[in-house]
Scaffold this active site. Structure first.
Site, PDB file in Angstrom:
ATOM      1  N   ARG A 135       1.214  -2.522   7.765  1.00 25.31           N
ATOM      2  CA  ARG A 135      -0.211  -2.173   7.671  1.00 25.31           C
ATOM      3  C   ARG A 135      -0.831  -1.870   9.052  1.00 25.31           C
ATOM      4  O   ARG A 135      -1.758  -2.511   9.495  1.00 25.31           O
ATOM      5  CB  ARG A 135      -1.014  -3.261   6.967  1.00 25.31           C
ATOM      6  CG  ARG A 135      -0.445  -3.762   5.658  1.00 25.31           C
ATOM      7  CD  ARG A 135      -0.365  -2.743   4.557  1.00 25.31           C
ATOM      8  NE  ARG A 135      -1.644  -2.261   4.082  1.00 25.31           N
ATOM      9  CZ  ARG A 135      -2.373  -2.841   3.127  1.00 25.31           C
ATOM     10  NH1 ARG A 135      -1.944  -3.959   2.596  1.00 25.31           N
ATOM     11  NH2 ARG A 135      -3.520  -2.314   2.732  1.00 25.31           N
TER      12      ARG A 135
ATOM     13  N   LYS B 209     -12.648  -2.041  -6.827  1.00 22.12           N
ATOM     14  CA  LYS B 209     -12.600  -2.867  -5.599  1.00 22.12           C
ATOM     15  C   LYS B 209     -12.487  -1.966  -4.374  1.00 22.12           C
ATOM     16  O   LYS B 209     -13.207  -2.142  -3.396  1.00 22.12           O
ATOM     17  CB  LYS B 209     -11.386  -3.781  -5.660  1.00 22.12           C
ATOM     18  CG  LYS B 209     -10.991  -4.409  -4.331  1.00 22.12           C
ATOM     19  CD  LYS B 209      -9.817  -5.353  -4.436  1.00 22.12           C
ATOM     20  CE  LYS B 209      -8.498  -4.662  -4.374  1.00 22.12           C
ATOM     21  NZ  LYS B 209      -7.998  -4.370  -3.004  1.00 22.12           N
ATOM     22  N   ASN B 210     -11.611  -0.961  -4.440  1.00 20.42           N
ATOM     23  CA  ASN B 210     -11.311  -0.166  -3.245  1.00 20.42           C
ATOM     24  C   ASN B 210     -12.355   0.902  -2.948  1.00 20.42           C
ATOM     25  O   ASN B 210     -12.263   1.579  -1.923  1.00 20.42           O
ATOM     26  CB  ASN B 210      -9.909   0.450  -3.361  1.00 20.42           C
ATOM     27  CG  ASN B 210      -8.833  -0.619  -3.296  1.00 20.42           C
ATOM     28  OD1 ASN B 210      -9.113  -1.774  -2.962  1.00 20.42           O
ATOM     29  ND2 ASN B 210      -7.618  -0.267  -3.637  1.00 20.42           N
TER      30      ASN B 210
ATOM     31  N   CYS C  86       0.934  -7.687   5.779  1.00 24.85           N
ATOM     32  CA  CYS C  86       0.832  -8.531   4.584  1.00 24.85           C
ATOM     33  C   CYS C  86       2.151  -8.373   3.831  1.00 24.85           C
ATOM     34  O   CYS C  86       3.092  -7.757   4.313  1.00 24.85           O
ATOM     35  CB  CYS C  86      -0.350  -8.077   3.727  1.00 24.85           C
ATOM     36  SG  CYS C  86      -0.138  -6.423   3.087  1.00 24.85           S
TER      37      CYS C  86
ATOM     38  N   LEU D  82      -4.062   4.701  13.350  1.00 18.77           N
ATOM     39  CA  LEU D  82      -4.812   5.926  12.992  1.00 18.77           C
ATOM     40  C   LEU D  82      -6.321   5.664  13.004  1.00 18.77           C
ATOM     41  O   LEU D  82      -7.120   6.524  13.369  1.00 18.77           O
ATOM     42  CB  LEU D  82      -4.361   6.440  11.630  1.00 18.77           C
ATOM     43  CG  LEU D  82      -2.875   6.833  11.546  1.00 18.77           C
ATOM     44  CD1 LEU D  82      -2.510   7.266  10.134  1.00 18.77           C
ATOM     45  CD2 LEU D  82      -2.528   7.908  12.557  1.00 18.77           C
TER      46      LEU D  82
ATOM     47  N   ILE E 181      -2.881  -0.061  12.153  1.00 23.57           N
ATOM     48  CA  ILE E 181      -4.241   0.518  12.189  1.00 23.57           C
ATOM     49  C   ILE E 181      -4.369   1.540  13.319  1.00 23.57           C
ATOM     50  O   ILE E 181      -5.483   1.886  13.735  1.00 23.57           O
ATOM     51  CB  ILE E 181      -5.322  -0.578  12.335  1.00 23.57           C
ATOM     52  CG1 ILE E 181      -5.134  -1.365  13.639  1.00 23.57           C
ATOM     53  CG2 ILE E 181      -5.346  -1.511  11.133  1.00 23.57           C
ATOM     54  CD1 ILE E 181      -6.323  -2.239  13.999  1.00 23.57           C
TER      55      ILE E 181
ATOM     56  N   ILE F 220       4.978   4.750   0.301  1.00 24.30           N
ATOM     57  CA  ILE F 220       3.782   4.357   1.046  1.00 24.30           C
ATOM     58  C   ILE F 220       3.973   3.055   1.814  1.00 24.30           C
ATOM     59  O   ILE F 220       3.686   2.974   3.010  1.00 24.30           O
ATOM     60  CB  ILE F 220       2.560   4.218   0.098  1.00 24.30           C
ATOM     61  CG1 ILE F 220       2.336   5.509  -0.705  1.00 24.30           C
ATOM     62  CG2 ILE F 220       1.309   3.834   0.900  1.00 24.30           C
ATOM     63  CD1 ILE F 220       1.917   6.709   0.118  1.00 24.30           C
TER      64      ILE F 220
ATOM     65  N   ARG G 134      -7.608 -11.405  -6.278  1.00 24.00           N
ATOM     66  CA  ARG G 134      -8.204 -10.511  -5.265  1.00 24.00           C
ATOM     67  C   ARG G 134      -8.621  -9.181  -5.885  1.00 24.00           C
ATOM     68  O   ARG G 134      -9.497  -8.499  -5.384  1.00 24.00           O
ATOM     69  CB  ARG G 134      -7.200 -10.260  -4.137  1.00 24.00           C
ATOM     70  CG  ARG G 134      -6.955 -11.444  -3.214  1.00 24.00           C
ATOM     71  CD  ARG G 134      -6.078 -11.041  -2.052  1.00 24.00           C
ATOM     72  NE  ARG G 134      -6.570  -9.781  -1.517  1.00 24.00           N
ATOM     73  CZ  ARG G 134      -5.769  -8.755  -1.191  1.00 24.00           C
ATOM     74  NH1 ARG G 134      -4.469  -8.861  -1.320  1.00 24.00           N
ATOM     75  NH2 ARG G 134      -6.285  -7.628  -0.716  1.00 24.00           N
TER      76      ARG G 134
ATOM     77  N   ARG H  65      -7.602  -7.967   5.164  1.00 22.47           N
ATOM     78  CA  ARG H  65      -7.379  -6.954   6.179  1.00 22.47           C
ATOM     79  C   ARG H  65      -8.365  -5.790   6.032  1.00 22.47           C
ATOM     80  O   ARG H  65      -8.602  -5.041   6.952  1.00 22.47           O
ATOM     81  CB  ARG H  65      -5.955  -6.455   6.191  1.00 22.47           C
ATOM     82  CG  ARG H  65      -5.501  -5.790   4.922  1.00 22.47           C
ATOM     83  CD  ARG H  65      -4.104  -5.286   5.079  1.00 22.47           C
ATOM     84  NE  ARG H  65      -3.956  -4.528   6.305  1.00 22.47           N
ATOM     85  CZ  ARG H  65      -4.420  -3.284   6.491  1.00 22.47           C
ATOM     86  NH1 ARG H  65      -5.115  -2.708   5.530  1.00 22.47           N
ATOM     87  NH2 ARG H  65      -4.232  -2.659   7.634  1.00 22.47           N
TER      88      ARG H  65
ATOM     89  N   ASP I  71      -0.286   1.760  -5.996  1.00 21.94           N
ATOM     90  CA  ASP I  71      -0.876   0.537  -6.563  1.00 21.94           C
ATOM     91  C   ASP I  71      -0.548   0.344  -8.031  1.00 21.94           C
ATOM     92  O   ASP I  71      -0.878  -0.707  -8.592  1.00 21.94           O
ATOM     93  CB  ASP I  71      -2.405   0.546  -6.382  1.00 21.94           C
ATOM     94  CG  ASP I  71      -2.804   0.416  -4.934  1.00 21.94           C
ATOM     95  OD1 ASP I  71      -3.987   0.617  -4.631  1.00 21.94           O
ATOM     96  OD2 ASP I  71      -1.920   0.139  -4.106  1.00 21.94           O
TER      97      ASP I  71
END
Ligand code: EPZ
Length: 437
Positions: free
Chosen positions: A121, A22-23, A116, A125, A123, A327, A397, A92, A305
């Site tokens: 989360r 997925k990623n 989330c 950067l 953004i 993280i 998801r 996102r 993850d």
């Protein structure tokens, strides 16, 4: 509302082919818009997040469809650089479209993706990187507008090796004028897959997988056919499912080199893992051993993850284990749900202290986010009795019909729709539960 019903205590066995990542697929699908024409992206998993990305691309004017694992996408008809707010809110990761849209149209309108369940989360950067390439970034309320008369290569140093920011900057820089160097870049395998995809389109990018990536901007990119890497997090999840059920499972279409730290941690817990090319066999026939300390960090360290999933294994281990999550600040939400199943876990800020117990017990639990939900399924597979997992849209998801994946390995797991009060897939546990209702 759909739920998963699991009757635990059955060791998993058999062979499973791992789905595409997925990623990796999400940024690659976003990058398609950087070349006019028709791409074919293969080994794409059938997931909610993938369908949200396809809907966003269609809203921008692309023609896109997913059939039997292949996405065919024609970007020629594109007519907009405005991502609809309701679609941004669904995922996102739509933020990955900023770099490609800026590169293609010199403009992009997005909305703050928001946090989330697992964290804020931010953004910043992403935006700092695009500004360094010459984009003008304006934040108007919750909308962000980026414009550029032409991106220019630059030296960029990331304060943190952010996966998404590295990918967004790589994509924007691929069509910039001149050379961009990204220092303190993320090193995840999905970054390497994106580099390989962009270079197949005609980009000139080097260094993905290291902390310094060099991008030599080119004028044009061409549409291509490309196959996405296997999903290392789904691989790790199934490995841990085999271990917590004391089973023996063969996994095909894996890339063990993407999971070095996770394999090392599982072996420390007493899990037997044999590797033969892209095939791994995973088994665990004794009680797992406690692991003194696992720290989640950017690749190649232990992946955040897989943190909730390995916590299930350690909650059944003989002794005290510690997991430090570095993280995401909100990634221990599965702990309370595991405690309801009998786990003995204490959280102190970023550390979870896990004292193993002989067994877990079935309960009705709620998924709070994608990987926490997957962990609750693993706990249900190991627990004595029936477990019902609610809010399973989170799990959908990232896992392509998880109940079918695990059912084929011998798990007694069903998806029921409480509106219809009948099994959607499976039977077994659901029938038993429904009959007991
Ligand atoms: C990617 O998210 C993955 N998602 C995540 O997987 C994964 O957990 C994460 O990388 C870390 O490996 C996708 O690839 C679609 P980050 P991303 O930017 O890019 C902070 C899953 O379960 N940060 O590396 O959002 C941020 O707040 C998902 O499949 C900033 O401060 O991760 C976080 O604490 C979950 N500013 C940390 O960095 C920024 O501009 C890691 O974020 C960006 C990030």
């Amino acid at each position: 509302m759909e739920k998963l019903v699991i009757e635990g205590g059955r060791p998993l066995s058999g062979t499973i082919r791992i789905q595409g990542a997925k990623n990796a697929a999400l940024p690659i699908l976003a990058a398609c818009i950087m070349a006019e024409g028709t791409h074919r992206i293969q080994n794409v998993p059938d997931l909610l997040d993938i369908h949200v990305m396809l809907n966003i691309l269609r809203s921008l004017g692309c023609q896109a469809e997913l059939v039997d694992g292949t996405v065919t996408i024609d970007t020629a008809p594109m007519h907009s650089a405005h991502i609809p707010e309701h679609l941004m809110r669904q995922m996102r990761s739509s933020i990955f479209l900023m770099g490609p849209l800026l590169a293609r149209f010199g403009e992009v309108h997005v909305y703050q993706p928001g946090g989330c369940a697992i964290g804020e989360r931010k953004i910043n950067l992403h935006l700092l990187g695009l500004e360094a390439l010459g984009a003008e970034v304006q934040e108007q309320g919750n909308q962000i507008v980026c414009r550029s008369g032409g991106l220019i290569g630059n030296d960029i140093v990331l304060d943190f090796p952010s996966v998404g920011a590295t990918e967004n900057i790589m994509m924007a820089a691929a069509r910039a004028d001149g050379i961009t160097m990204i220092h303190n870049a993320a090193r995840e395998p999905e970054i390497q897959d994106l580099q390989n995809f962009l270079n197949a389109m005609g980009a000139e990018i080097y260094g993905a997988g290291t902390d310094t990536i060099t991008v030599k901007g080119v004028k044009r990119l061409q549409p291509v056919t490309y196959s996405v890497i296997p999903d290392r997090i789904v691989t790790g999840t199934i490995m841990i499912a085999a271990a917590v059920t004391r089973g023996s499972v063969t996994l095909e279409n894996t890339n063990p080199s993407h999971l070095t730290s996770a394999i090392h941690a599982l072996r420390r817990a007493g899990v037997q893992i044999t590797i033969d090319g892209d095939i791994m066999n995973v088994s665990c026939h004794t009680r797992p051993k406690a692991v003194e300390r696992i720290v989640t960090s950017p690749h190649p360290a232990f992946p955040t993850d897989l943190q909730s999933q390995i916590m299930v294994l350690l909650s059944l281990a003989d002794g005290l284990s510690i997991i430090k999550e570095t993280i995401f600040e909100g990634r221990f939400k599965h702990v309370d749900e595991l405690a309801r199943m009998g786990a003995d876990i204490r959280v102190d800020q970023t550390n979870a202290y896990i004292r193993g117990v002989p067994r877990l017990y079935g309960a009705t639990v709620e998924a709070t986010d994608l990987r926490a939900g997957a962990a609750l399924v693993l706990a249900g597979l190991a627990a004595r009795g029936i477990t019902v997992v609610e809010q399973i849209h989170h799990i959908d998801r990232g896992y392509d019909r998880i109940e079918e994946m695990l059912g084929r390995l011998g798990a007694n797991i069903s998806r029921i729709d409480t509106a219809a009060n009948a099994p959607v897939w499976g039977g077994g546990a659901a029938d038993k539960l429904v009959s007991e209702a």
